[in-house]
Enzyme design. Structure first.
Site, PDB file in Angstrom:
ATOM      1  N   TRP A 140      -3.871  -4.144  -3.553  1.00  0.00           N
ATOM      2  CA  TRP A 140      -4.417  -3.507  -4.752  1.00  0.00           C
ATOM      3  C   TRP A 140      -5.363  -2.343  -4.444  1.00  0.00           C
ATOM      4  O   TRP A 140      -5.704  -1.578  -5.330  1.00  0.00           O
ATOM      5  CB  TRP A 140      -5.209  -4.549  -5.568  1.00  0.00           C
ATOM      6  N   ASN A 141      -5.799  -2.224  -3.194  1.00  0.00           N
ATOM      7  CA  ASN A 141      -6.860  -1.234  -2.929  1.00  0.00           C
ATOM      8  C   ASN A 141      -6.364   0.214  -2.971  1.00  0.00           C
ATOM      9  O   ASN A 141      -7.088   1.103  -3.410  1.00  0.00           O
ATOM     10  CB  ASN A 141      -7.583  -1.553  -1.619  1.00  0.00           C
ATOM     11  N   PRO A 165       4.176  -5.642  -6.280  1.00  0.00           N
ATOM     12  CA  PRO A 165       2.798  -5.143  -6.203  1.00  0.00           C
ATOM     13  C   PRO A 165       1.804  -6.296  -6.305  1.00  0.00           C
ATOM     14  O   PRO A 165       2.174  -7.405  -6.715  1.00  0.00           O
ATOM     15  CB  PRO A 165       2.683  -4.229  -7.428  1.00  0.00           C
ATOM     16  N   GLY A 215      -1.746  -6.339   3.372  1.00  0.00           N
ATOM     17  CA  GLY A 215      -2.726  -7.204   2.729  1.00  0.00           C
ATOM     18  C   GLY A 215      -3.606  -7.860   3.771  1.00  0.00           C
ATOM     19  O   GLY A 215      -3.745  -7.348   4.884  1.00  0.00           O
ATOM     20  N   SER A 216      -4.164  -8.989   3.428  1.00  0.00           N
ATOM     21  CA  SER A 216      -5.111  -9.646   4.337  1.00  0.00           C
ATOM     22  C   SER A 216      -4.389 -10.360   5.481  1.00  0.00           C
ATOM     23  O   SER A 216      -3.211 -10.732   5.354  1.00  0.00           O
ATOM     24  CB  SER A 216      -5.934 -10.659   3.548  1.00  0.00           C
ATOM     25  N   GLU A 237       0.833  -5.110   7.957  1.00  0.00           N
ATOM     26  CA  GLU A 237      -0.314  -4.194   7.967  1.00  0.00           C
ATOM     27  C   GLU A 237      -1.477  -4.953   7.362  1.00  0.00           C
ATOM     28  O   GLU A 237      -1.524  -5.153   6.144  1.00  0.00           O
ATOM     29  CB  GLU A 237      -0.013  -2.951   7.131  1.00  0.00           C
ATOM     30  N   CYS A 271      -8.805  -0.629   4.316  1.00  0.00           N
ATOM     31  CA  CYS A 271      -8.585  -1.364   5.571  1.00  0.00           C
ATOM     32  C   CYS A 271      -9.042  -0.546   6.761  1.00  0.00           C
ATOM     33  O   CYS A 271      -9.454  -1.105   7.767  1.00  0.00           O
ATOM     34  CB  CYS A 271      -7.109  -1.733   5.700  1.00  0.00           C
ATOM     35  N   GLU A 365     -14.000  -9.044   8.263  1.00  0.00           N
ATOM     36  CA  GLU A 365     -13.850  -7.863   7.411  1.00  0.00           C
ATOM     37  C   GLU A 365     -14.668  -8.050   6.127  1.00  0.00           C
ATOM     38  O   GLU A 365     -14.534  -9.063   5.447  1.00  0.00           O
ATOM     39  CB  GLU A 365     -12.377  -7.691   7.065  1.00  0.00           C
TER      40      GLU A 365
END
Ligand code: NDP
Length: 493
Positions: A140-141, A165, A215-216, A237, A271, A365
């Protein structure tokens, strides 16, 4: 007669909490039907060829440019970021579409390889083919820039794409599908599916030919495990804890300007955003003074008010808050802001100093508008501390003379010297990380090749008397091979 309601979810404006849109939660059956349609379309899309696909992709980028105000407003609504930042995101995404469209043919061109001395009667080639259907799972970022970095390269290579998404930005995902379909020659080339984590999980096991996930790290591990059950390859990623190394000969004004922007822009939800600074102790006081000076001039607020917006994902606030607290508890100090800077949904800028390396604030993070500045005695120490992280996504180096030397020693996927974020906007270079930051690459030739497979074709150009791969092989021919092997020392391959 009562009809069975389709389950749905709402997306929200994170600045106000108001509902921004309502979208269906797609189940595994619906996902697999969509993937089946995408598979049928993939043969036709592949057959179109490079130049026809290029035309479609360039037309799409034109539609996006023409409607930049519309998509930027939607990105801003769903993420809370300033409209100007959303426009910048769209512009960079458009750059990637153009690059992938223009370079796919050249990157996938058949490669001719040397067959080696003993097989010099053969031609050795490597052909590249699209995989078929690629599943893209986005965060979402950067709800446009990030997925487009996978979608476009997969499409340019000749794949069709099914895109899931984030549940926080489904509107942007739908907009991408709708605008693509305005220029697509037929249906099902790019399809957006909406839903929560389970819908993403269904995509992983739907039989797509590859998953490109952003994502995470936590979710990446789940995605990789789900994909393993169907032998579906993945590009991951994930997050980062990007260091900034500031040498004694750095241009401090520029280093501070870029570092504070890198850490705080997009509410720190990048990120590749700066999370920790290792600054040469000889210039550390000046660096901190300039950083605090700059931080006093920026603030979080709703689009149109703040330099950056709210936390897009409300649960991230707890992580940010706990990192600020643990940094202080573990011995760090606040140079600007502190726990009181967290005022949900906003977090005002926070600058922390001298935080021990084993603090959660240094290891995990944060994904918020905070930055930790630690002093180092040497660049050796800065490099070692940078590399001690479990992450290895990006890094920034500030130095007039030592930039390349320091960069070469960093255990990460991307380094910006005397700049920040720049590698994400250069479409010709790969983007991705090592260690907990993931594997595989998006962008550039390496990113495009992720959505292809190599087919090796070795052909006999003319026959030679020596035929080793035959039951008719003679003892004297075997002897000759041994002699040649001794003589060539393994160089015949
Ligand atoms: P998540 O990992 O929670 O979600 C990412 C995507 O995965 C979302 O679309 C999510 O869907 C989906 N998902 C969740 N559960 C599953 C599942 N079981 N199977 C398949 N898909 C699933 O990350 P965030 O959206 O919270 O993004 C923020 C994180 O992403 C940060 O850590 C950041 O560093 C990283 N990131 C990395 C980037 C990179 O390029 N390396 C770029 C941008 C962000 P849903 O939202 O519906 O749950």
């Amino acid at each position: 007669m009562a009809t069975k309601r389709t389950p749905s979810f709402d997306s929200h404006n994170p600045a106000t909490g108001e509902v921004a849109g309502t979208y269906p939660i797609m189940n595994a059956k619906q996902v697999s039907e969509i993937v089946a349609h995408a598979r049928t379309a993939s043969a036709q899309w592949q057959k179109l060829g490079f130049s026809a696909r290029k035309k479609v992709l360039l037309s799409w980028s034109q539609v996006i440019i023409n409607r930049i105000d519309q998509i930027a407003a939607l990105i801003s609504l769903e993420t809370g970021k300033p409209v100007g930042d959303a426009k910048l995101e769209v512009s960079i995404a458009v750059g990637h579409i153009g690059w992938a469209a223009r370079h796919a043919e050249e990157i996938m061109r058949t490669a001719y390889r040397a067959p080696g001395l003993l097989l010099s009667n053969m031609s050795a080639t490597v052909q590249r083919s699209p995989l078929g259907v690629v599943g893209v799972i986005g965060p979402w970022n950067y709800p446009m820039f990030t997925p487009v970095g996978s979608i476009t390269y997969a499409l340019a290579a000749g794949n069709t794409v099914v895109f899931k998404p984030s549940e926080y930005t489904p509107g942007v995902g739908m907009w991408l599908e709708e605008t693509f379909n305005e220029v697509a020659p037929f249906a099902d080339v790019l399809t957006t599916i909406t839903g929560l984590g389970e819908t993403g999980g269904a995509l992983c096991t739907s039989g797509v030919d590859k998953i490109s996930f952003t994502g995470s790290t936590r979710t990446a591990k789940i995605v990789a495990a789900q994909c393993a059950t169907t032998m579906t390859p993945v590009v991951l990623e994930c997050g980062g804890k990007d260091p900034v190394i500031v040498a004694v000969d750095a241009n401090l004004e520029r280093a501070v300007d870029a570092t504070i922007w890198s850490a705080m822009a997009n509410a720190g939800q990048s990120c590749i955003g700066a999370e920790r600074v290792y600054v040469d102790e000889r210039v550390a006081d000046k660096f901190v003074e300039l950083a605090v000076q700059l931080a006093t001039t920026i603030h979080a607020g709703a689009p149109g008010d703040g330099n950056y917006g709210p936390a897009t994902m409300p649960s991230q606030i707890k992580v940010i808050q706990s990192h600020i607290k643990s940094a202080i508890k573990d011995g760090g100090t606040c140079a600007y802001g502190g726990p009181e800077s967290v005022k949900p949904p906003f977090v005002q800028p926070v600058i922390l100093l001298d935080v021990p390396e084993d603090s959660a604030a240094m290891r995990e993070e944060t994904f918020g508008p905070t930055i930790i500045i630690n002093r180092v005695k040497s660049m050796r120490e800065a490099i070692d501390l940078s590399n001690a992280s479990s992450y290895g996504l990006g890094a920034n180096v500030w130095s007039k003379r030592q930039g390349k030397k320091i960069a070469a020693e960093l255990a990460c996927g991307m380094v910006a010297i005397n700049s920040t974020f720049s590698f994400a906007a250069v479409a010709s270079v790969p983007f991705g990380g090592v260690k907990d930051s993931g594997y595989g690459r998006v962008h550039g030739p390496e990113g495009l090749l992720e959505y292809t497979y190599a087919r090796t074709v070795v052909r006999t150009r003319f026959n030679v008397p020596l035929n080793l791969l035959s039951f008719k092989r003679k003892a004297k021919e075997e002897k000759l091979v041994i002699t040649l092997t001794r003589w060539l020392k393994g160089r015949f391959g």
